[in-house]
Design an enzyme around this catalytic site. Structure first.
Site, mmCIF file in Angstrom:
data_model
loop_
_atom_site.group_PDB
_atom_site.id
_atom_site.type_symbol
_atom_site.label_atom_id
_atom_site.label_comp_id
_atom_site.label_asym_id
_atom_site.label_seq_id
_atom_site.Cartn_x
_atom_site.Cartn_y
_atom_site.Cartn_z
ATOM 1 N N THR A 38 39.067 16.715 49.868
ATOM 2 C CA THR A 38 38.029 17.297 49.054
ATOM 3 C C THR A 38 37.430 18.530 49.507
ATOM 4 O OG1 THR A 38 35.772 17.040 48.039
ATOM 5 C CG2 THR A 38 36.274 15.822 49.788
ATOM 6 N N TYR A 49 29.735 12.101 51.283
ATOM 7 C CA TYR A 49 31.109 11.819 50.701
ATOM 8 C C TYR A 49 32.087 12.803 51.448
ATOM 9 C CZ TYR A 49 34.752 13.154 47.237
ATOM 10 O OH TYR A 49 36.001 13.290 46.691
#
Ligand code: UDP
Length: 334
Positions: A123, A147
């Site tokens: 990501t 995250y």
């Protein structure tokens, strides 16, 4: 090139949003996927009927060994994981479990059972608040939320494992994935969505009253957060390219941005939804959301050059149109 007839691809999280599109892309390219999904957020119906499906967990080592042996798995595409930035701030251990610990188990299953190629959903959140924009792959990775850290740790595990074992990998750093299969075969279906385009098309169809704008005081041209939105089918196609590159050059690993290299603000996204639907969704200005950087835009030169990846849907209005068509089709299904 490996024989597409015998060599199968294990797709973790194949019942989820991006995984289900990757299955379609694999099938369209002549590859044969097998899915493992624990169905916590995915849907059994999202996996085509002719694709072998196992309901189970990627940290179940005996199950993984059996699937790899039974289906002659030659590569793994690893989509399974948790993806909501604010939730990762509230519940970091969930993210370190689902994204980091379970990835470790899966990588170990690959090494133990002789799977030689691994494609990982990483990501842009690994960059944090990047020093430069567009962000290049060698921009320092300083994630600002759990995250991003949970995914970056998996990149490290892959790098170290590839150096020590007979495995190569591609980590694709996704920017903001949106839209749906243009043929209407899949789309984003999870209830309680938090991602902007999904939320906005739900509002446009009357499934929610308004769309929150999280912060108008960012260091961006209009003060709202800027992101690089990429169509899910282009992202899925990049995975097929990655697979073929890993097989063609088994000594080479890749960590690549996957975006269009263009940024749109929250207001520009909402304008696009209004334009496509020819109506105005209700906007509700709120404060900043925890863990959000101002702007994240990819430098995508590396993936374009290395994989010859040719995006087909690089158009915000088209992304919104496809998201909207899927949302209509979904109706109240979830
Ligand atoms: N955002 C927003 N309202 C929403 C959802 C998101 O204003 O209901 C903003 C968010 O603050 C960020 C951008 O839209 O600037 C993209 O957020 P999203 O959750 O879609 O993806 P993320 O970049 O967090 O992975």
């Amino acid at each position: 090139m490996a024989d597409k007839g015998t060599f199968r691809i294990l797709v973790t999280g194949g019942a989820g949003y991006i995984g289900s599109h990757a299955i379609l892309a694999l099938k369209d390219a002549g590859w044969r996927p097998v899915v493992i999904d624990n169905l916590t957020t995915g849907f059994r119906w999202a996996v085509p009927g002719d694709v072998p499906f196992v309901e189970g967990d990627i940290e179940d080592a005996p199950l993984l060994a059996k699937i790899i042996a039974d289906h002659d798995i030659g590569a793994i595409m690893h989509f399974a994981g948790s993806i909501i930035v604010p939730e990762s701030v509230e519940n970091p251990l969930k993210y370190y479990h689902n994204n980091t610990a379970k990835s470790r188990a899966l990588i170990e299953a690959a090494v133990t059972n002789g799977v030689k190629h691994f494609i990982f959903s990483s990501t842009a959140a690994t960059y944090g608040v990047p020093e430069e924009s567009p962000v290049r792959e060698d921009t320092p990775t300083l994630p600002i939320n759990p995250y991003g850290r949970s995914k970056l740790m998996t990149e490290y595990m892959l790098r170290d494992t590839a150096a020590a074992h007979d495995l190569n990998y591609c980590a694709l750093r996704y920017f903001n994935v949106a839209g749906a299969d243009p043929q209407g075969r899949s789309g984003q279906s999870t209830a309680g969505a938090t991602h902007l385009i999904k939320v906005a098309v739900e509002a446009a169809l009357g499934k929610r009253e308004s769309v929150a704008i999280f912060g108008t005081d960012y260091d961006t041209p209009d003060g709202t957060g800027v992101r690089d939105y990429i169509h899910v089918n282009d992202l899925a196609a990049a995975h097929v390219k990655a697979l073929e590159a890993l097989i063609a050059a088994p000594q080479v690993c890749h960590t690549l941005n996957c975006g269009y290299g263009k940024g749109f603000s929250v207001l520009q996204v909402l304008d696009a939804v209004d334009r496509v639907t020819n109506q105005k969704i209700v906007r509700d200005v709120q404060g900043r959301r925890a863990g959000d950087p101002d702007s994240l835009i990819s430098d995508n030169a590396a993936i374009l050059e290395r994989f010859g990846w040719l995006p087909q849907y690089d158009d915000l209005d088209l992304i919104v149109r496809h998201a909207l068509a899927w949302e209509r089709k979904l109706g109240d299904r979830t």
